[in-house]
Design a protein around this motif. Structure first.
Motif, PDB file in Angstrom:
ATOM      1  N   GLY A 205       0.836  -1.194   0.000  1.00  0.00           N
ATOM      2  CA  GLY A 205       0.000   0.000   0.000  1.00  0.00           C
ATOM      3  C   GLY A 205       0.873   1.246   0.000  1.00  0.00           C
ATOM      4  O   GLY A 205       2.104   1.164  -0.101  1.00  0.00           O
ATOM      5  N   TRP A 206       0.220   2.417   0.139  1.00  0.00           N
ATOM      6  CA  TRP A 206       0.930   3.694   0.103  1.00  0.00           C
ATOM      7  C   TRP A 206       0.447   4.583   1.241  1.00  0.00           C
ATOM      8  O   TRP A 206      -0.661   4.411   1.746  1.00  0.00           O
ATOM      9  CB  TRP A 206       0.725   4.380  -1.242  1.00  0.00           C
ATOM     10  CG  TRP A 206       1.231   3.574  -2.397  1.00  0.00           C
ATOM     11  CD1 TRP A 206       0.514   2.695  -3.163  1.00  0.00           C
ATOM     12  CD2 TRP A 206       2.566   3.536  -2.895  1.00  0.00           C
ATOM     13  NE1 TRP A 206       1.316   2.119  -4.113  1.00  0.00           N
ATOM     14  CE2 TRP A 206       2.585   2.620  -3.979  1.00  0.00           C
ATOM     15  CE3 TRP A 206       3.749   4.195  -2.540  1.00  0.00           C
ATOM     16  CZ2 TRP A 206       3.735   2.340  -4.699  1.00  0.00           C
ATOM     17  CZ3 TRP A 206       4.905   3.918  -3.269  1.00  0.00           C
ATOM     18  CH2 TRP A 206       4.891   3.000  -4.333  1.00  0.00           C
ATOM     19  N   LYS A 211       1.782  14.756   1.842  1.00  0.00           N
ATOM     20  CA  LYS A 211       3.033  15.423   1.463  1.00  0.00           C
ATOM     21  C   LYS A 211       3.074  15.650  -0.044  1.00  0.00           C
ATOM     22  O   LYS A 211       3.451  16.733  -0.517  1.00  0.00           O
ATOM     23  CB  LYS A 211       4.246  14.608   1.907  1.00  0.00           C
ATOM     24  CG  LYS A 211       5.560  15.281   1.494  1.00  0.00           C
ATOM     25  CD  LYS A 211       6.786  14.608   2.066  1.00  0.00           C
ATOM     26  CE  LYS A 211       8.057  15.342   1.611  1.00  0.00           C
ATOM     27  NZ  LYS A 211       9.289  14.767   2.199  1.00  0.00           N
ATOM     28  N   LEU A 212       2.685  14.635  -0.815  1.00  0.00           N
ATOM     29  CA  LEU A 212       2.658  14.797  -2.266  1.00  0.00           C
ATOM     30  C   LEU A 212       1.639  15.858  -2.664  1.00  0.00           C
ATOM     31  O   LEU A 212       1.878  16.646  -3.587  1.00  0.00           O
ATOM     32  CB  LEU A 212       2.324  13.463  -2.946  1.00  0.00           C
ATOM     33  CG  LEU A 212       3.415  12.394  -2.873  1.00  0.00           C
ATOM     34  CD1 LEU A 212       2.937  11.111  -3.536  1.00  0.00           C
ATOM     35  CD2 LEU A 212       4.689  12.886  -3.532  1.00  0.00           C
ATOM     36  N   ALA A 213       0.506  15.875  -1.983  1.00  0.00           N
ATOM     37  CA  ALA A 213      -0.500  16.898  -2.277  1.00  0.00           C
ATOM     38  C   ALA A 213       0.076  18.294  -2.066  1.00  0.00           C
ATOM     39  O   ALA A 213      -0.163  19.213  -2.864  1.00  0.00           O
ATOM     40  CB  ALA A 213      -1.739  16.689  -1.396  1.00  0.00           C
ATOM     41  N   SER A 440      -6.715   4.155  -9.088  1.00  0.00           N
ATOM     42  CA  SER A 440      -7.289   5.500  -9.225  1.00  0.00           C
ATOM     43  C   SER A 440      -7.589   6.103  -7.863  1.00  0.00           C
ATOM     44  O   SER A 440      -7.562   7.326  -7.693  1.00  0.00           O
ATOM     45  CB  SER A 440      -8.550   5.456 -10.091  1.00  0.00           C
ATOM     46  OG  SER A 440      -9.587   4.697  -9.489  1.00  0.00           O
ATOM     47  N   ARG A 441      -7.842   5.268  -6.870  1.00  0.00           N
ATOM     48  CA  ARG A 441      -8.071   5.774  -5.513  1.00  0.00           C
ATOM     49  C   ARG A 441      -6.792   6.403  -4.938  1.00  0.00           C
ATOM     50  O   ARG A 441      -6.867   7.345  -4.146  1.00  0.00           O
ATOM     51  CB  ARG A 441      -8.547   4.648  -4.587  1.00  0.00           C
ATOM     52  CG  ARG A 441     -10.012   4.269  -4.768  1.00  0.00           C
ATOM     53  CD  ARG A 441     -10.442   3.294  -3.686  1.00  0.00           C
ATOM     54  NE  ARG A 441     -11.806   2.860  -3.883  1.00  0.00           N
ATOM     55  CZ  ARG A 441     -12.876   3.556  -3.545  1.00  0.00           C
ATOM     56  NH1 ARG A 441     -12.730   4.747  -3.002  1.00  0.00           N
ATOM     57  NH2 ARG A 441     -14.084   3.071  -3.756  1.00  0.00           N
ATOM     58  N   GLU A 442      -5.626   5.870  -5.307  1.00  0.00           N
ATOM     59  CA  GLU A 442      -4.369   6.433  -4.798  1.00  0.00           C
ATOM     60  C   GLU A 442      -4.214   7.878  -5.261  1.00  0.00           C
ATOM     61  O   GLU A 442      -3.829   8.756  -4.483  1.00  0.00           O
ATOM     62  CB  GLU A 442      -3.180   5.588  -5.268  1.00  0.00           C
ATOM     63  CG  GLU A 442      -3.135   4.179  -4.704  1.00  0.00           C
ATOM     64  CD  GLU A 442      -2.945   4.130  -3.206  1.00  0.00           C
ATOM     65  OE1 GLU A 442      -2.520   5.155  -2.616  1.00  0.00           O
ATOM     66  OE2 GLU A 442      -3.251   3.092  -2.599  1.00  0.00           O
ATOM     67  N   ALA A 443      -4.494   8.143  -6.544  1.00  0.00           N
ATOM     68  CA  ALA A 443      -4.425   9.518  -7.044  1.00  0.00           C
ATOM     69  C   ALA A 443      -5.498  10.382  -6.388  1.00  0.00           C
ATOM     70  O   ALA A 443      -5.261  11.557  -6.081  1.00  0.00           O
ATOM     71  CB  ALA A 443      -4.583   9.530  -8.563  1.00  0.00           C
ATOM     72  N   ASN A 444      -6.667   9.802  -6.155  1.00  0.00           N
ATOM     73  CA  ASN A 444      -7.773  10.543  -5.549  1.00  0.00           C
ATOM     74  C   ASN A 444      -7.438  10.954  -4.106  1.00  0.00           C
ATOM     75  O   ASN A 444      -7.901  11.995  -3.630  1.00  0.00           O
ATOM     76  CB  ASN A 444      -9.039   9.683  -5.582  1.00  0.00           C
ATOM     77  CG  ASN A 444     -10.230  10.371  -4.967  1.00  0.00           C
ATOM     78  OD1 ASN A 444     -10.541  10.164  -3.798  1.00  0.00           O
ATOM     79  ND2 ASN A 444     -10.904  11.200  -5.752  1.00  0.00           N
ATOM     80  N   LYS A 445      -6.633  10.157  -3.416  1.00  0.00           N
ATOM     81  CA  LYS A 445      -6.249  10.499  -2.046  1.00  0.00           C
ATOM     82  C   LYS A 445      -5.341  11.724  -2.012  1.00  0.00           C
ATOM     83  O   LYS A 445      -5.314  12.468  -1.037  1.00  0.00           O
ATOM     84  CB  LYS A 445      -5.545   9.311  -1.380  1.00  0.00           C
ATOM     85  CG  LYS A 445      -6.462   8.145  -1.048  1.00  0.00           C
ATOM     86  CD  LYS A 445      -5.674   6.992  -0.449  1.00  0.00           C
ATOM     87  CE  LYS A 445      -6.562   5.793  -0.163  1.00  0.00           C
ATOM     88  NZ  LYS A 445      -5.777   4.648   0.360  1.00  0.00           N
ATOM     89  N   SER A 449      -9.990  15.679  -6.877  1.00  0.00           N
ATOM     90  CA  SER A 449     -10.556  15.969  -8.197  1.00  0.00           C
ATOM     91  C   SER A 449     -10.269  14.852  -9.193  1.00  0.00           C
ATOM     92  O   SER A 449     -10.892  14.794 -10.259  1.00  0.00           O
ATOM     93  CB  SER A 449     -10.006  17.295  -8.728  1.00  0.00           C
ATOM     94  OG  SER A 449      -8.629  17.211  -9.012  1.00  0.00           O
ATOM     95  N   TYR A 450      -9.312  13.957  -8.893  1.00  0.00           N
ATOM     96  CA  TYR A 450      -9.069  12.811  -9.772  1.00  0.00           C
ATOM     97  C   TYR A 450     -10.204  11.805  -9.599  1.00  0.00           C
ATOM     98  O   TYR A 450     -10.551  11.439  -8.475  1.00  0.00           O
ATOM     99  CB  TYR A 450      -7.740  12.141  -9.442  1.00  0.00           C
ATOM    100  CG  TYR A 450      -6.527  12.916  -9.916  1.00  0.00           C
ATOM    101  CD1 TYR A 450      -6.082  12.816 -11.230  1.00  0.00           C
ATOM    102  CD2 TYR A 450      -5.838  13.750  -9.049  1.00  0.00           C
ATOM    103  CE1 TYR A 450      -4.967  13.529 -11.663  1.00  0.00           C
ATOM    104  CE2 TYR A 450      -4.723  14.478  -9.474  1.00  0.00           C
ATOM    105  CZ  TYR A 450      -4.299  14.353 -10.781  1.00  0.00           C
ATOM    106  OH  TYR A 450      -3.213  15.060 -11.214  1.00  0.00           O
TER     107      TYR A 450
END
Length: 483
Positions: A205-206, A211-213, A440-445, A449-450
């Motif tokens: 998992g991630w 931080k990335l946001a 796609s949930r990883e980008a959404n986290k 808006s993803y």
């Protein structure tokens, strides 16, 4: 003299963002089809006029002609100001010797030739990277290391992609390292901060999405499709079909081991193994196995495609069909021809020149059906005339799915785009759908808006689909622990 198109308000805002102090190296993370290219073209002209700085623009080779035309369309630059670098070593050297404002090239050409380009043209100190997630995301690749080395010699940089997070969080690391390497000491440090690993070092998992946001919020600008055009006009339909009896019998022999390999690929991002590939081939192109199916056997997806093709014969509308394996694309193309329709083919084995001509013929109505791989035809092409797109199969990347169907959503549509996803019952297809949704949930986290991709059949609640993903995930971890 033809008037140049005007930038929209949000594109003017993008141009302002590129030129703010501290944004000399930055990202445009806007969704596909939202118009990232025009502001970048104007920025190229601004760099040469105000900073006496030329530009090296890297991109998928399929976009070279399109972006060449876009520069001439949105700026006052002429054909003498723009050079495409491609071909043999001697041809490329001759092209680099031409004094110009912008040099367009593929990713590999940029990574290998940027030093020679600067040798002949020391004023080239700006790098623009289009569809960056396709060019520089593997931290071990020679191409990525060439890109990093070039960034030490570039004063300016704009990375363009709507899918910087491409299944794994560390696909964003090459861009972050190029913009500000002090955020992470190296890739290992990035993984320590963001990857969740089990006792054996397997990624399960991630974490630390915030931080990335914050990094993207500081160094990037983003516009969603909905912000620019309103809600996306699309309808996704998962169409379930059965394998033929012979197909099912062969598939079942490989299914268990293939599923295990797919789970391991999900966890470790490795290439698919032998059993997994056999499962995919039996579903997509069983004819490659001599004697597997009785002669004349029609598969379940063949039957479904024939029904759709017959409908398109009646309506006269053009159609795009996406598939992931080259033999599968060739098989579908033969099926299209057998229905009396004119067909084009796009995959990595088709030369760029041939792809370009077929794409033009498709837009001009000289081709009825385009059969293509998402990776090859998923960027740059404007097929807003389509009312229907079919996915005969999908791969494991949410970005590839979104990029592909958005070929048919180029701006605001009057009618929704129908997106049909063919799905074999009780097969790896369901596992792929689960992987797309989880990725796609990883980008959404990182950025809500993803969109989260849900290809499960209508009527299944999102909670039910998510529960299915978690069950598959837990089963994979338990199986690995037992091993």
């Amino acid at each position: 003299m033809t008037a140049k198109p005007m930038l929209r308000d949000y594109q003017i805002g993008d141009l302002t963002f590129y030129n703010l102090p501290g944004n000399e190296k930055c990202l445009n993370l806007s969704d596909p089809s939202t118009g990232k290219t025009p502001s970048v073209c104007v920025q190229i002209e601004k760099r040469i006029l105000e900073d006496h700085c030329g530009t090296a623009w890297s991109m998928p080779k399929s976009l070279l002609k399109k972006n060449y035309d876009e520069i001439l369309r949105f700026t006052n630059l002429t054909a003498n100001d723009v050079v495409i670098i491609d071909g043999t070593k001697s041809q490329r050297e001759a092209q680099m010797k031409k004094p110009a404002v912008a040099y367009l090239m593929g990713f590999t050409r940029y990574a290998e030739d940027w030093q020679q380009l600067q040798h002949y043209n020391p004023y080239v100190r700006n790098h623009i990277c289009d569809e960056m997630h396709l060019g520089f995301k593997g931290v071990e690749s020679k191409r990525t290391h060439g890109f990093w080395q070039s960034m030490r010699n570039m004063d300016y940089f704009i990375g363009m992609t709507g899918t910087l997070i491409d299944g794994r969080l560390d696909t964003a690391y090459p861009a972050i390292h190029a913009i500000e390497p002090r955020y992470y000491f190296n890739h290992h440090d990035f993984m320590l901060q963001h990857a969740v690993m089990d006792f054996y070092g397997t990624i399960t998992g991630w974490k630390n999405h915030q931080k990335l946001a914050a990094i993207f919020g500081r160094h990037g600008i983003r516009h969603t499709f909905e912000e620019v055009y309103g809600p996306e006009a699309k309808v996704i339909v998962a169409e379930r079909v059965d394998m033929s009896p012979a197909q099912r019998e062969a598939y079942d022999e490989f299914e268990e081991k293939g599923i295990i390999e797919l789970e391991e690929e999900w966890l470790e991002a490795k290439q698919g193994g032998v059993h997994l590939m056999r499962c995919l081939q039996i579903m997509a192109c069983p004819e490659i196995f001599e004697g597997l199916l009785p002669e004349g056997t029609v598969t379940g997806k063949d039957e479904a495609l024939k029904l759709h093709l017959e409908n398109h014969i009646r309506t006269g509308e053009r159609l795009a069909i996406f598939a992931t394996l080259v033999p599968e694309i060739e098989r579908i193309a033969k099926l299209v021809k057998s229905c009396g329709l004119r067909v084009g083919i796009m995959h990595g084995g088709v030369p760029i020149k041939a792809r370009t001509q077929m794409e033009e013929d498709f837009r001009d109505g000289k081709i009825d059906v385009m059969v293509a791989s998402p990776d090859t035809a998923g960027v740059g092409f404007n097929w807003g005339f389509l009312n229907h797109i079919i996915f005969a199969s999908v791969d494991y990347k949410d970005s590839a799915f979104v990029q592909a169907y958005r070929r048919g959503i180029r701006g605001k549509r009057d009618t929704p785009l129908l997106i049909t996803v063919l799905e074999y019952l009780n097969s790896i297809d369901q596992m792929k759908f689960a992987m797309l949704m989880r990725k796609s949930r990883e980008a959404n986290k990182i950025d809500p808006s993803y969109q989260v991709i849900n290809l499960f059949a209508p009527g299944a609640a999102e909670e039910e689909a998510n529960a299915e993903i978690e069950a598959i995930w837990d089963a994979a971890l338990n199986r690995q622990a037992a091993a």
